[in-house]
Design an enzyme around this catalytic site. Structure first.
Site, PDB file in Angstrom:
ATOM      1  N   ASP A  51      -3.734   2.343   5.822  1.00 30.35           N
ATOM      2  CA  ASP A  51      -4.009   3.746   6.182  1.00 30.35           C
ATOM      3  C   ASP A  51      -4.425   3.844   7.648  1.00 30.35           C
ATOM      4  O   ASP A  51      -4.662   4.931   8.168  1.00 30.35           O
ATOM      5  CB  ASP A  51      -5.034   4.384   5.239  1.00 30.35           C
ATOM      6  CG  ASP A  51      -6.346   3.646   5.192  1.00 30.35           C
ATOM      7  OD1 ASP A  51      -6.484   2.615   5.886  1.00 30.35           O
ATOM      8  OD2 ASP A  51      -7.257   4.102   4.459  1.00 30.35           O
ATOM      9  N   SER A  52      -4.460   2.688   8.341  1.00 26.53           N
ATOM     10  CA  SER A  52      -4.624   2.690   9.800  1.00 26.53           C
ATOM     11  C   SER A  52      -3.426   3.391  10.451  1.00 26.53           C
ATOM     12  O   SER A  52      -3.460   3.719  11.637  1.00 26.53           O
ATOM     13  CB  SER A  52      -4.770   1.260  10.339  1.00 26.53           C
ATOM     14  OG  SER A  52      -3.751   0.433   9.831  1.00 26.53           O
ATOM     15  N   ASP A  90      -2.100   0.847   1.118  1.00 30.95           N
ATOM     16  CA  ASP A  90      -3.434   1.428   0.944  1.00 30.95           C
ATOM     17  C   ASP A  90      -3.363   2.717   0.140  1.00 30.95           C
ATOM     18  O   ASP A  90      -2.541   3.592   0.431  1.00 30.95           O
ATOM     19  CB  ASP A  90      -4.029   1.796   2.321  1.00 30.95           C
ATOM     20  CG  ASP A  90      -4.907   0.696   2.877  1.00 30.95           C
ATOM     21  OD1 ASP A  90      -5.512  -0.056   2.088  1.00 30.95           O
ATOM     22  OD2 ASP A  90      -4.986   0.594   4.117  1.00 30.95           O
ATOM     23  N   LYS A 120      -3.930  -1.353  -2.359  1.00 30.80           N
ATOM     24  CA  LYS A 120      -5.264  -1.800  -1.897  1.00 30.80           C
ATOM     25  C   LYS A 120      -6.226  -0.627  -1.962  1.00 30.80           C
ATOM     26  O   LYS A 120      -5.870   0.490  -1.603  1.00 30.80           O
ATOM     27  CB  LYS A 120      -5.172  -2.357  -0.473  1.00 30.80           C
ATOM     28  CG  LYS A 120      -6.534  -2.694   0.139  1.00 30.80           C
ATOM     29  CD  LYS A 120      -6.415  -3.603   1.346  1.00 30.80           C
ATOM     30  CE  LYS A 120      -6.152  -2.904   2.654  1.00 30.80           C
ATOM     31  NZ  LYS A 120      -7.207  -1.956   3.073  1.00 30.80           N
ATOM     32  N   GLU A 122     -10.479   0.477  -1.179  1.00 34.01           N
ATOM     33  CA  GLU A 122     -11.731   0.095  -0.511  1.00 34.01           C
ATOM     34  C   GLU A 122     -12.908   0.311  -1.456  1.00 34.01           C
ATOM     35  O   GLU A 122     -13.021   1.362  -2.079  1.00 34.01           O
ATOM     36  CB  GLU A 122     -11.937   0.944   0.753  1.00 34.01           C
ATOM     37  CG  GLU A 122     -10.905   0.678   1.833  1.00 34.01           C
ATOM     38  CD  GLU A 122     -11.170   1.470   3.113  1.00 34.01           C
ATOM     39  OE1 GLU A 122     -12.205   2.157   3.209  1.00 34.01           O
ATOM     40  OE2 GLU A 122     -10.313   1.417   4.009  1.00 34.01           O
ATOM     41  N   GLU A 189     -13.682  -7.254   5.874  1.00 35.83           N
ATOM     42  CA  GLU A 189     -13.566  -6.737   7.240  1.00 35.83           C
ATOM     43  C   GLU A 189     -14.909  -6.752   7.952  1.00 35.83           C
ATOM     44  O   GLU A 189     -15.918  -6.230   7.443  1.00 35.83           O
ATOM     45  CB  GLU A 189     -12.992  -5.301   7.201  1.00 35.83           C
ATOM     46  CG  GLU A 189     -12.838  -4.703   8.589  1.00 35.83           C
ATOM     47  CD  GLU A 189     -11.936  -3.472   8.631  1.00 35.83           C
ATOM     48  OE1 GLU A 189     -11.297  -3.126   7.617  1.00 35.83           O
ATOM     49  OE2 GLU A 189     -11.868  -2.864   9.716  1.00 35.83           O
TER      50      GLU A 189
HETATM   51  O1  KIV Z   1      -5.548   0.063   7.134  1.00 40.26           O
HETATM   52  C1  KIV Z   1      -5.581  -1.088   7.596  1.00 40.26           C
HETATM   53  O2  KIV Z   1      -4.909  -1.422   8.572  1.00 40.26           O
HETATM   54  C2  KIV Z   1      -6.479  -2.060   6.965  1.00 40.26           C
HETATM   55  C3  KIV Z   1      -6.680  -3.360   7.657  1.00 40.26           C
HETATM   56  C4  KIV Z   1      -7.619  -3.181   8.787  1.00 40.26           C
HETATM   57  C5  KIV Z   1      -7.147  -4.424   6.746  1.00 40.26           C
HETATM   58  O3  KIV Z   1      -7.040  -1.780   5.951  1.00 40.26           O
END
Ligand code: KIV
Length: 271
Positions: A51-52, A90, A120, A122, A189
Site C-alpha cells: 500500500d506504499s 496489502d 498481507k 498489519e 519493520e
Molecule cells: O507497503 C509496503 O511497501 C510495505 C513494506 C514497507 C513492507 O508494507
C-alpha cells in the site's frame, strides 16, 4: 552443481524451505507491469504490491487513502507479467480492521480479481479474528509488525518501534500468535536488530525485515526508494542502488533539447 529442479514458481512452501536451509529471501515492492517484469526477470523471491503505492505511485502523504479497487488494479498489473515470484498484496486501511467478514470479502476480491498469491495485514492480536477468517478460506496470509504505517496517526511519528521492553514483549507475543494462527511469513519493520534476530530465532515461519537488522530470514525494500526514484525519504536502513531520479531527469532534459534543436527525429528516425 546439484541436480535440484529449477524453481518455476516461488510458493509459501519454497519460502519455508529457504528458511530451513538458511537461504536468505529477497523481496521488493512492485505496482505495475513493466517494473514487475524487470524485477521478476532478475529472480526476486517475493513481490509485494504494497500500500506504499499510495505514497510512491499516487503521491499521498500516508498509506491510508489507497482503496481496495486501487490495490486490485496494481496487483492485476503485476500479475500480467506471469511472475515466478510469490506475489503478496496489502489489504488497505479500512478493509479488515473492524470486521472479520469484511476482511474475508476484501481478501477474496484481491485473490479473485487480481490472481495474486497471498495477502498481507498489519497488526497482531487486534486483527487476529480477521487473519483467522481469511486463512480459513485457504488464502495465505503474511503478517506485519513493528512500524505499521496504517497506524501512523495513532503514533504520530515514524521512529523506531519496540525499543521499550513492554513494546518488545507485545511484539514477540503478537508474532507468536500470528504464527500459531497459520501465517506463512512475517514482516518486521523498523525495530532494533537484536529484537529482529530474537523473533526470527523463535519463529518457524520466515521473518522478513525492513529496518530490522541482518538477523532475519530476508529483506524487503520499497522499489522506488532503492532505485533512487524517490529522494525525500532517507531512513538509515535504506540502501540506494541507483539514482534513477537524476538518470530519468537527465534523459528527459536531453530529449527536450533534441526536440527544440530539431535534432530529433533525424533522417533514420522517420519514414
Ligand atoms: O507497503 C509496503 O511497501 C510495505 C513494506 C514497507 C513492507 O508494507
Amino acid at each position: 552443481m546439484g541436480k535440484a529442479a529449477k524453481i518455476t514458481k516461488i510458493t509459501t512452501h519454497v519460502l519455508q524451505e529457504m528458511k530451513l536451509k538458511g537461504i536468505k529471501i529477497a523481496m521488493l515492492t512492485a505496482y505495475d507491469y513493466s517494473m514487475a517484469r524487470i524485477i521478476d526477470s532478475a529472480n526476486i523471491d517475493i513481490m509485494l504490491v504494497g500500500d506504499s503505492a499510495s505514497n510512491v505511485m499516487s503521491g499521498h502523504k500516508t498509506t491510508l487513502p489507497i482503496t481496495l479497487n486501487d490495490m486490485i488494479y496494481h496487483a492485476s498489473s503485476v500479475m500480467r507479467c506471469s511472475p515466478r515470484a510469490l506475489v503478496v498484496v496489502d489489504l488497505p486501511f479500512g478493509t479488515y480492521q473492524g470486521d472479520s467478514k469484511e476482511a474475508l470479502i476484501s481478501a477474496i476480491r484481491i485473490m479473485k480479481e487480481s490472481g495474486a498469491n497471498a495477502v498481507k495485514l498489519e497488526g497482531g492480536k487486534e486483527i487476529l479474528e480477521s487473519v483467522d477468517r481469511i486463512l480459513t478460506a485457504g488464502i495465505p496470509v503474511m503478517g506485519h509488525l513493528g512500524l505499521t504505517p496504517q497506524s501512523i496517526h495513532k503514533f504520530g511519528t515514524y521512529i523506531v518501534r519496540a525499543t521499550e521492553e513492554h513494546e518488545a514483549k507485545k511484539l514477540i507475543e503478537d508474532a507468536k500468535l500470528l504464527e500459531k494462527a497459520g501465517c506463512f511469513a512475517l514482516i518486521l519493520e523498523k525495530i532494533p536488530a537484536e529484537l529482529g534476530a530474537k523473533v526470527t530465532k523463535e519463529l518457524k515461519i520466515p521473518v522478513i525485515g525492513i529496518g530490522a537488522g541482518g538477523g532475519v530470514d530476508g529483506q524487503v525494500l520499497v522499489l522506488h526508494d532503492m532505485l533512487g526514484i524517490t529522494q525525500e525519504f532517507s531512513p538509515r536502513f535504506l540502501r540506494r542502488y541507483n539514482n534513477l531520479h537524476e538518470e530519468i531527469r537527465g534523459s528527459v532534459i536531453s530529449y527536450i533539447k533534441d526536440v527544440k534543436a530539431q535534432d530529433f527525429p533525424n533522417k533514420r528516425e522517420q519514414y
